[in-house]
Write a protein that holds these residues in place. Structure first.
Motif, PDB file in Angstrom:
ATOM      1  N   VAL A 428      53.836   2.639   6.576  1.00 39.19           N
ATOM      2  CA  VAL A 428      54.995   1.793   6.884  1.00 39.19           C
ATOM      3  C   VAL A 428      55.711   1.371   5.605  1.00 39.19           C
ATOM      4  O   VAL A 428      56.942   1.403   5.506  1.00 39.19           O
ATOM      5  N   TRP A 429      54.945   0.992   4.581  1.00 39.26           N
ATOM      6  CA  TRP A 429      55.551   0.512   3.340  1.00 39.26           C
ATOM      7  C   TRP A 429      56.273   1.630   2.602  1.00 39.26           C
ATOM      8  O   TRP A 429      57.341   1.400   2.004  1.00 39.26           O
ATOM      9  N   GLU A 430      55.705   2.828   2.638  1.00 41.58           N
ATOM     10  CA  GLU A 430      56.397   3.955   2.019  1.00 41.58           C
ATOM     11  C   GLU A 430      57.696   4.263   2.762  1.00 41.58           C
ATOM     12  O   GLU A 430      58.710   4.591   2.145  1.00 41.58           O
ATOM     13  N   LEU A 431      57.668   4.149   4.092  1.00 42.34           N
ATOM     14  CA  LEU A 431      58.881   4.375   4.876  1.00 42.34           C
ATOM     15  C   LEU A 431      59.963   3.363   4.504  1.00 42.34           C
ATOM     16  O   LEU A 431      61.139   3.716   4.354  1.00 42.34           O
ATOM     17  N   ILE A 432      59.572   2.098   4.337  1.00 38.70           N
ATOM     18  CA  ILE A 432      60.536   1.068   3.944  1.00 38.70           C
ATOM     19  C   ILE A 432      61.129   1.398   2.578  1.00 38.70           C
ATOM     20  O   ILE A 432      62.348   1.269   2.361  1.00 38.70           O
ATOM     21  N   ASP A 433      60.280   1.823   1.645  1.00 41.57           N
ATOM     22  CA  ASP A 433      60.781   2.177   0.311  1.00 41.57           C
ATOM     23  C   ASP A 433      61.792   3.318   0.384  1.00 41.57           C
ATOM     24  O   ASP A 433      62.831   3.294  -0.285  1.00 41.57           O
TER      25      ASP A 433
END
Length: 508
Positions: A428-433
Motif C-alpha cells: 500500500v505504501w509503495e502504491l501511495i509513493d
C-alpha cells in the motif's frame, strides 16, 4: 531313549510400540506444554503435526491462525498462557500471513520467541537438542527488520516531500482567490432575470454595457461581449478552435516556446460570418443600441427547426422556431489588482419542449504565473522567488524519490526473481509513493504548458488599442483609432478578440 529337543523362537524384529493417543483438546497437545514452559526451540515436527490434527483435523495442508484463536476461545486456557500464545500468534501472523503449513508454522514459532533469537545472534544456542532455525528464514526476518528501520529513517524525507507538495499546489493555484473572483462575477450577472425573461432581459443587459468596462467592479472586460449562435452544446473539457491553429500539450513538447499563437482563420472568412456579434463597451449609448438592434435583427432572422412525428403537418414534419436554439454569451476580464483573468461563458439552450436551460461556466486563472519571467521574478519579488526555490527543491526530491523506489524494486527482483519480486514490492505504501510520483511528474509537465499558454494570451494582446475607460466614442471614431494607432481593421480586431477568447479557454 527319548531325546528332549528344545527350540527357542527368536523374533525377526521387535514390534513397534503403539502410537501415542491423539490428544482430544488443545491443552493436551505437546505444543501447548512447550508454550507453557517457553521451550519453543525444542519444538519438533511431530508435535506440530499433532497440533495441526487437533486444530484442523489433519496433520497435512495449511491451517488458518483464525482457527487457532477460535479453538483457544472455546477451551479457555489460563489468562497468562492465553496472552503468551496470542503474542506468539501475532508474531507468526506478521511473519507468514494468515495461513501456513506445518513446516512454516514450526519455523515461525521458533523465530517468534524473540529472546531466544537474540541469544542465537549473540552466538548462544538455547536449544542444543533438536531446535534449529533455517538460514533462509533468519535472513528473511533480518531483512524485514532492516527494511522497517530504513523506512523509519526515510520517514522525515517522506513527510517533508508531502508537505512541500501540498504547499506548492496551494501557493501556485490560489484556490481561495479563484473562488472569490468567480463568486463576484457570478453575482454581478443577472442570470435569474435572464432565465425568467429570455431574451428580453438579455437585450436590456447588453444595452447597459455602454461605458461599462468592468464587471464586479475591479475586473476589466477585454474588448466587449461576444454573442454567437452554436450548432450544438459545448462539450466539457473539449476546446474547439475556430480562429486559432491547433496547439496541444503534444505540440508543446515539440515547440515549448512560440513568438505568438498562430491564427488559422482569415479576415475574409470572418467578415462573412453572421453567427457572431461583438457588443463593445467603449462605444456611446446611441451606437450601442444600434449594435444591439443588429443582434436582434439577426436573432429574428435566425430560425431553428424541430421535428414532429405527426403526418398532419404539411411542411413535412418540420416547423420553425423564432431565434436560434443555442446562444452563447462570452467575455474575458482581467483583474490587475490580483493579476488574474476571469473567463465567463453563458449558454442559453431552448429545448424542443420549449423550456429554457441556462448553463454558466465561469473560470479564473493567474495572468502572471510563476516562471513566466523567472529571472526578474527571482530578483524583484521575494514571495515568488521563494516559490521558485520550492519548485526546484520539489523537483530534486521527486527524482530522489523516484530513484529510491526503482532501487528497492530492483533489489526485490534480484532477490526473488521478477514475478515474486514485484509481488513482494507491491504494498500500500509503495502504491501511495508511486501515485505521488505520477502526480508530481504530471504537474512538472502541466504547469510549464499552462505558463506557455498564459504567455501566449499576453502576446495576443500586444498591439491592441488602448481605450480610456472614462470615455466613450462612436463606432466610426473607434475605427479611426484603429487605423491611426494600430495596423488592425475592424474585422481583424474582432478576429483578434475571438483568438484571445479561444486562448483563454485553453488556459482555463
Amino acid at each position: 531313549m527319548f531325546g528332549l529337543t528344545t527350540s527357542i523362537l527368536l523374533p525377526d524384529s521387535q514390534e513397534a510400540p503403539p502410537p501415542p493417543p491423539v490428544p482430544q483438546s488443545l491443552m493436551e497437545t505437546r505444543w501447548y506444554h512447550r508454550v507453557c514452559r517457553s521451550d519453543l526451540q525444542a519444538l519438533t515436527m511431530e508435535e506440530v503435526q499433532e497440533f495441526f490434527q487437533v486444530i484442523g483435523g489433519t496433520s497435512d495442508g495449511e491451517l488458518y491462525i483464525s482457527n487457532i484463536r477460535e479453538c483457544l476461545q472455546r477451551q479457555m486456557p489460563p489468562a497468562s498462557i492465553l496472552k503468551q500464545i496470542e503474542g506468539l500468534l501475532k508474531a507468526v501472523e506478521a511473519e507468514e500471513g494468515p495461513s501456513l503449513d506445518a513446516e512454516e508454522f514450526l519455523q515461525a514459532m521458533k523465530l517468534a520467541q524473540f529472546s531466544s533469537l537474540q541469544a542465537r545472534l549473540q552466538g548462544i544456542d538455547p536449544a542444543l537438542r533438536s531446535g534449529h532455525i533455517e538460514r533462509g528464514r533468519l535472513v528473511k526476518y533480518l531483512r524485514a527488520r532492516k527494511e522497517r528501520n530504513d523506512s523509519c529513517f526515510s520517514l522525515p524525507f517522506t513527510f517533508l516531500f508531502y508537505f512541500l507538495f501540498c504547499t506548492l499546489v496551494f501557493a501556485h493555484f490560489q484556490q481561495q482567490t479563484i473562488y472569490k473572483l468567480i463568486s463576484a462575477v457570478e453575482q454581478d450577472l443577472p442570470l435569474a432575470a435572464m432565465e425568467s425573461s429570455y431574451p428580453t432581459e438579455l437585450w436590456s443587459w447588453l444595452k447597459t454595457r455602454s461605458g461599462s468596462s468592468r464587471t464586479a467592479r475591479f475586473n476589466h472586460v477585454i474588448g466587449g461581449i461576444l454573442v454567437e449562435t452554436l450548432t450544438e452544446m459545448p462539450r466539457q473539457f473539449s476546446h474547439e478552435l475556430e480562429t486559432l491553429c491547433s496547439y496541444s500539450a503534444w505540440d508543446f513538447l515539440g515547440s515549448p516556446s512560440r513568438d505568438t499563437p498562430e491564427m488559422c482563420r482569415s479576415e475574409a472568412s470572418r467578415a462573412g460570418d453572421t453567427r457572431k456579434f461583438w457588443v463593445p463597451w467603449y462605444i456611446d449609448q446611441g451606437d450601442l443600441e444600434s449594435v444591439v438592434a443588429e443582434v436582434q435583427k439577426w436573432w429574428a432572422n435566425s430560425t431553428s427547426t424541430a421535428t414532429f412525428s405527426s403526418s398532419s403537418y404539411a411542411n413535412g414534419g418540420l416547423f420553425a422556431i423564432d431565434g436560434p436554439s443555442i446562444v452563447q454569451v462570452s467575455f474575458l476580464a482581467e483583474n490587475p489588482s490580483v493579476d488574474y483573468y476571469v473567463l465567463a461563458r453563458i449558454v442559453f439552450h431552448t429545448l424542443d419542449s420549449g423550456s429554457l436551460e441556462v448553463t454558466k461556466d465561469i473560470q479564473a486563472f493567474d495572468s502572471l504565473p510563476v516562471w513566466t519571467d523567472s529571472s526578474s521574478e527571482f530578483s524583484s519579488n521575494t514571495y515568488r522567488s521563494w516559490l521558485i526555490v520550492g519548485d526546484v527543491a520539489f523537483i530534486a526530491m521527486l527524482f530522489i524519490l523516484l530513484l529510491s523506489r526503482l532501487w528497492l524494486l530492483s533489489l526485490d527482483i534480484s532477490r526473488k526473481k521478477v514475478l515474486r519480486g514485484i509481488k513482494a514490492y507491491c504494498t500500500v505504501w509503495e502504491l501511495i509513493d508511486w501515485v505521488i510520483i505520477a502526480m508530481g511528474f504530471f504537474l512538472c509537465f502541466f504547469y510549464p504548458y499552462r505558463v506557455e499558454l498564459t504567455r501566449g494570451l499576453g502576446q495576443l494582446q500586444v498591439g491592441m488599442p488602448s481605450v480610456d475607460e472614462s470615455t466613450t466614442m462612436s463606432q466610426s471614431d473607434f475605427e479611426s483609432l484603429l487605423a491611426t494607432n494600430t495596423t488592425l481593421s475592424m474585422t481583424s480586431y474582432q478576429l483578434r478578440l475571438e483568438a484571445i477568447l479561444e486562448q483563454a479557454d485553453l488556459v482555463a
